[in-house]
Design an enzyme around this catalytic site. Structure first.
Site, mmCIF file in Angstrom:
data_model
loop_
_atom_site.group_PDB
_atom_site.id
_atom_site.type_symbol
_atom_site.label_atom_id
_atom_site.label_comp_id
_atom_site.label_asym_id
_atom_site.label_seq_id
_atom_site.Cartn_x
_atom_site.Cartn_y
_atom_site.Cartn_z
ATOM 1 N N THR A 51 -46.942 -18.414 -100.916
ATOM 2 C CA THR A 51 -47.019 -18.825 -99.512
ATOM 3 C C THR A 51 -46.255 -17.876 -98.599
ATOM 4 O O THR A 51 -46.657 -17.634 -97.460
ATOM 5 C CB THR A 51 -46.471 -20.263 -99.376
ATOM 6 O OG1 THR A 51 -47.337 -21.121 -100.116
ATOM 7 C CG2 THR A 51 -46.428 -20.725 -97.942
ATOM 8 N N SER A 97 -48.701 -18.703 -107.190
ATOM 9 C CA SER A 97 -47.851 -18.609 -108.379
ATOM 10 C C SER A 97 -48.399 -19.372 -109.571
ATOM 11 O O SER A 97 -47.931 -19.182 -110.695
ATOM 12 C CB SER A 97 -46.424 -19.036 -108.063
ATOM 13 O OG SER A 97 -46.367 -20.406 -107.744
ATOM 14 N N THR A 130 -43.888 -20.768 -104.530
ATOM 15 C CA THR A 130 -42.853 -21.738 -104.915
ATOM 16 C C THR A 130 -43.284 -22.634 -106.077
ATOM 17 O O THR A 130 -42.442 -23.208 -106.760
ATOM 18 C CB THR A 130 -42.473 -22.645 -103.727
ATOM 19 O OG1 THR A 130 -43.638 -23.361 -103.306
ATOM 20 C CG2 THR A 130 -41.897 -21.831 -102.595
ATOM 21 N N ASP A 131 -44.599 -22.736 -106.305
ATOM 22 C CA ASP A 131 -45.059 -23.704 -107.307
ATOM 23 C C ASP A 131 -44.489 -23.430 -108.695
ATOM 24 O O ASP A 131 -44.160 -24.364 -109.426
ATOM 25 C CB ASP A 131 -46.593 -23.716 -107.375
ATOM 26 C CG ASP A 131 -47.217 -24.280 -106.110
ATOM 27 O OD1 ASP A 131 -46.500 -24.921 -105.318
ATOM 28 O OD2 ASP A 131 -48.427 -24.070 -105.903
HETATM 29 N N1 ASP Z 1 -49.434 -22.055 -103.582
HETATM 30 C C1 ASP Z 1 -48.201 -21.464 -103.370
HETATM 31 C C2 ASP Z 1 -47.761 -20.724 -104.613
HETATM 32 O O1 ASP Z 1 -48.144 -19.605 -104.777
HETATM 33 C C3 ASP Z 1 -47.186 -22.405 -102.937
HETATM 34 C C4 ASP Z 1 -46.004 -21.723 -102.369
HETATM 35 O O2 ASP Z 1 -45.782 -20.548 -102.502
HETATM 36 O O3 ASP Z 1 -45.224 -22.447 -101.732
HETATM 37 O O4 ASP Z 1 -47.006 -21.223 -105.416
#
Ligand code: ASP
Length: 366
Positions: A51, A97, A130-131
């Site tokens: 993100t 991620s 973040t995932d």
């Molecule tokens: N979908 C995103 C990821 O790549 C979520 C994030 O980064 O907050 O994990």
């Protein structure tokens, strides 16, 4: 005045990349154009996507956005970074991620170990979705052998959003990577003004900004007016093992099986049939399963000797050892961190006793 930093002898690491196995792995050197200031510390950013590198169609869109900003664009959005550091960047991948895999993780470990071995590099940053950020952070904590800071950072809102959190998170990550205060603390996670240990910090909420924390271990520190403040003197997580993965190009397959009412015991054999060399159970309570699943695990263990780690599906908690002879207690490690520890242990050839000890090192024996 523009010039680039730490010009690139990186290409041993590139040999790792297998374009056939891994279409997402980019590993391109992005020469961040920055004014060099020899009085500033040098930090290197390894960008992987997420993100923090995403854009939506409007400034109110906070779901369904697209990843794609490169490391140069991340730095361009925060020119203040250049007042506190000289930065170089590598684009390792540009994915959500959920698509980070062992090839990307190993590439990061190899490149970060090489980068931190350079005298003139103060610390490194990994920008990440973040995932699964906590998984990469735990992996790096378990594979990077350096007292210098490794900071994993992401964002909960895309770069285009009102109140996007990525720019300040990145600024704080660079601040910490450039600071002597970040040394001797192993890998850390920086988001939302907080500094957490890669060992225990987990993502607790799929959407909100205040998602990264560990209810048991707490936070290591906070940023006050962008200055990192640690509550304690440098310390590293009890039981941390640093695995030497220099010559490792693939990790053992370990699956996580989620425990629940009416759980299908066939999943254990299916997992092994699909190539798993180890299994982590996200158990109910302190590592539990149904009696049918427990029987299936016992039969599988007796037939194959495959290591089965019992962890907890609750977001925090502890699985004690000695519950049975079949499973290995995860202690405080959640399923996703248990999986990485088991992968690393299997990859470097630990036997069952050594695997049990690796997990037991991180918690008090009864
Ligand atoms: N979908 C995103 C990821 O790549 C979520 C994030 O980064 O907050 O994990």
């Amino acid at each position: 005045m523009l010039s680039l930093l730490h010009v690139l002898p990186l290409l041993t690491s590139l040999a790792l990349a297998s374009p056939i196995q891994l279409p997402h792995l980019l590993v391109t050197r992005q020469d961040i154009q920055t004014p060099i200031n020899s009085s500033l510390p040098n930090v290197t950013i390894f960008a992987t996507g997420g993100t923090i590198a995403s854009q939506g169609a409007s400034n109110t869109q906070t779901t369904g956005y697209q990843v794609g900003l490169g490391v140069q664009q991340l730095v361009d959005a925060v020119p203040e970074i250049l007042n506190i550091s000289n930065v170089a960047g590598y684009q390792i991948s540009n994915v959500g991620s959920g698509s980070i895999n062992s090839t990307i993780s190993l590439t990061l470990a190899h490149m970060i170990n090489a980068e931190l071995a350079k005298d003139d590099v103060s610390g490194v940053i990994v920008t990440h979705g973040t995932d699964t950020l906590e998984e990469t952070a735990f992996f790096l904590s378990s594979t990077v052998n350096s007292p210098k800071p490794v900071i994993c950072v992401g964002a909960m809102r895309p770069a285009t959003a009102l109140s996007a959190d990525g720019p300040l998170n990145l600024f704080q990550a660079v601040t910490l990577a450039a600071s002597p205060a970040g040394r001797d603390r192993s890998t850390m996670i920086v988001l939302n003004d907080r500094i957490g240990s890669a060992f225990y910090t987990t993502k607790n909420n799929a959407n909100t900004l205040d998602t990264f924390f560990s209810t048991e271990a707490g936070q290591l520190g906070v940023f006050i007016n962008q200055v990192p403040f640690f509550f304690f003197a440098p310390a590293e997580p009890v039981g941390r093992i640093v695995f030497d993965v220099d010559s490792v190009s693939d990790l053992a397959q370990v699956d996580i099986i989620y425990s629940h009412q009416d759980m299908d015991p066939a999943l254990f054999n299916a997992s092994v049939a699909a190539g798993a060399e180890g299994i982590v159970v996200a158990g109910v309570g302190a590592g539990g399963t149904s009696s049918k699943a427990a029987l299936a695990m016992e039969e599988l263990y007796n037939a194959t000797g495959i290591p089965i780690v019992a962890s907890h599906r609750s977001s925090d908690g502890f699985v004690p050892s000695g519950e049975d002879d079949v499973t290995i207690a995860s202690g405080f490690y959640n399923p996703q961190k248990s999986r990485i520890l088991l992968q690393l242990a299997l990859t470097v050839g630990y036997d069952e006793a050594a695997i049990r000890e690796a997990f037991a090192k991180s918690y008090p024996m009864p």
